[in-house]
Design an enzyme around this catalytic site. Structure first.
Site, mmCIF file in Angstrom:
data_model
loop_
_atom_site.group_PDB
_atom_site.id
_atom_site.type_symbol
_atom_site.label_atom_id
_atom_site.label_comp_id
_atom_site.label_asym_id
_atom_site.label_seq_id
_atom_site.Cartn_x
_atom_site.Cartn_y
_atom_site.Cartn_z
ATOM 1 N N ASN A 1 0.829 -1.196 0.000
ATOM 2 C CA ASN A 1 0.000 0.000 0.000
ATOM 3 C C ASN A 1 0.867 1.251 0.000
ATOM 4 O OD1 ASN A 1 -1.645 2.252 1.233
ATOM 5 N ND2 ASN A 1 -3.222 0.697 1.016
ATOM 6 N N LYS B 1 0.232 8.652 0.999
ATOM 7 C CA LYS B 1 -1.192 8.356 1.141
ATOM 8 C C LYS B 1 -1.848 9.628 1.676
ATOM 9 C CE LYS B 1 -2.554 4.990 0.225
ATOM 10 N NZ LYS B 1 -2.885 4.421 -1.108
ATOM 11 N N ASP C 1 -3.730 0.158 5.768
ATOM 12 C CA ASP C 1 -4.602 -0.865 5.186
ATOM 13 C C ASP C 1 -4.176 -2.301 5.473
ATOM 14 O OD1 ASP C 1 -6.596 0.714 4.265
ATOM 15 O OD2 ASP C 1 -6.097 0.560 2.144
#
Length: 293
Positions: free
Chosen positions: A38, A72, A260
């Site tokens: 991720n 992110k 995640d």
């Protein structure tokens, strides 16, 4: 031009086949795997994950693209880990690409990131929440990279034609569409398998982001929850629709992942997982279509 007219136009153009290095990304071709982690937690972890994905995909003869995010930007909490940033992140992605001889994909969040990212990444991803941002779409389109659009959780599949039109208007028809579920009430996502066929009618390769489709957005209060115990079943459901491939994130220890983790596949079961998925992909694509009206 209305949505139905645009769909007809796109079908006539037959823009469905896409070449990347020595393989095709196509809904009728053997599956492509976009796999990795991720967020780029560290250089060393990225190399471990990339090495495993490359080893397994090569063994199973699966076309492979490494995925990792340098930032992110959309996190539940101000305290959530975001990543190393664009400068350090692109260095890691470049090292992965060079060391393992694979193309790489990462996501951008701001228009001025597109050019720098395109110099390293052969595929640029536009995150689901940002896929309607016109300036971002245009900036990405003006690079020479393939552009993958995550389908926003709040859009229907036919509405993706508008995003295709924006990207094409900026001069780039190298477009991949990626299904990742739709919002269903609070803290929940569902995947409508009919969407795969509707997206395919837009004459673009379609990927399935099984990892993010397992999310329970905001389900942990200050973080996103997930249902990784269903990852194999959901991946099979997507691949059964005869699509271009799978988007998958894995981690050596998902419970310790910085982003995640509840959705990530344990890296230790990657080979067994992909073996089943690749076999199903081959089986489905070797069947003859039946025209049903």
């Amino acid at each position: 031009m209305d949505i139905l007219s645009l769909i007809v136009t796109l079908k006539v153009q037959c823009i469905n086949k896409m070449k990347l290095r020595n393989f095709k990304i196509d809904n009728s071709a053997p599956m492509t795997l976009m796999g990795g982690m991720n967020v780029l937690e560290s250089r060393d972890l990225a190399m471990v994950v990339a090495e495993k994905f490359k080893e397994v995909s090569q063994k199973l003869n699966i076309s492979y693209i490494f995925k990792g995010s340098f930032d992110k930007a959309n996190r539940s909490s101000i305290n959530s880990f975001r990543g190393p940033g664009i400068e350090e992140g692109l260095k890691i992605l470049q090292e992965v690409s060079t060391t393992f001889e694979v193309p790489v994909i990462t996501d951008i969040h701001e228009p001025d990131q597109a050019k720098a990212v395109s110099e390293v990444c052969e595929v640029i991803q536009i995150p689901a929440f940002l896929a309607r941002q016109t300036d971002l779409v245009s900036s990405a389109a003006k690079t020479d990279s393939i552009i993958q659009f995550k389908k926003p959780q709040f859009l229907s599949a036919p509405e993706m034609s508008n995003i295709i039109e924006k990207c094409s208007a900026a001069g780039n028809d190298k477009i991949i569409l990626c299904e990742r579920g739709n919002s269903f009430g609070y803290n929940n996502l569902v995947v409508d398998t009919l969407n795969f066929q509707i997206l395919k009618e837009l004459s673009k390769p379609v990927m399935f982001d099984v990892t993010h489709s397992l999310q329970l957005p905001g389900g942990l209060g200050s973080a996103t929850g997930g249902r990784r115990e269903y990852v194999l079943s959901l991946a099979k459901a997507g691949i059964s629709q005869s699509i271009a491939g799978l988007f998958l994130e894995a981690h050596p220890n998902p419970d310790e992942a910085k982003c995640d983790g509840p959705c990530a596949l344990p890296l230790s079961v990657l080979e067994e997982f992909l073996k089943q998925i690749a076999e199903l992909d081959e089986f489905v694509k070797n069947q003859d279509d039946i025209e049903i009206k």
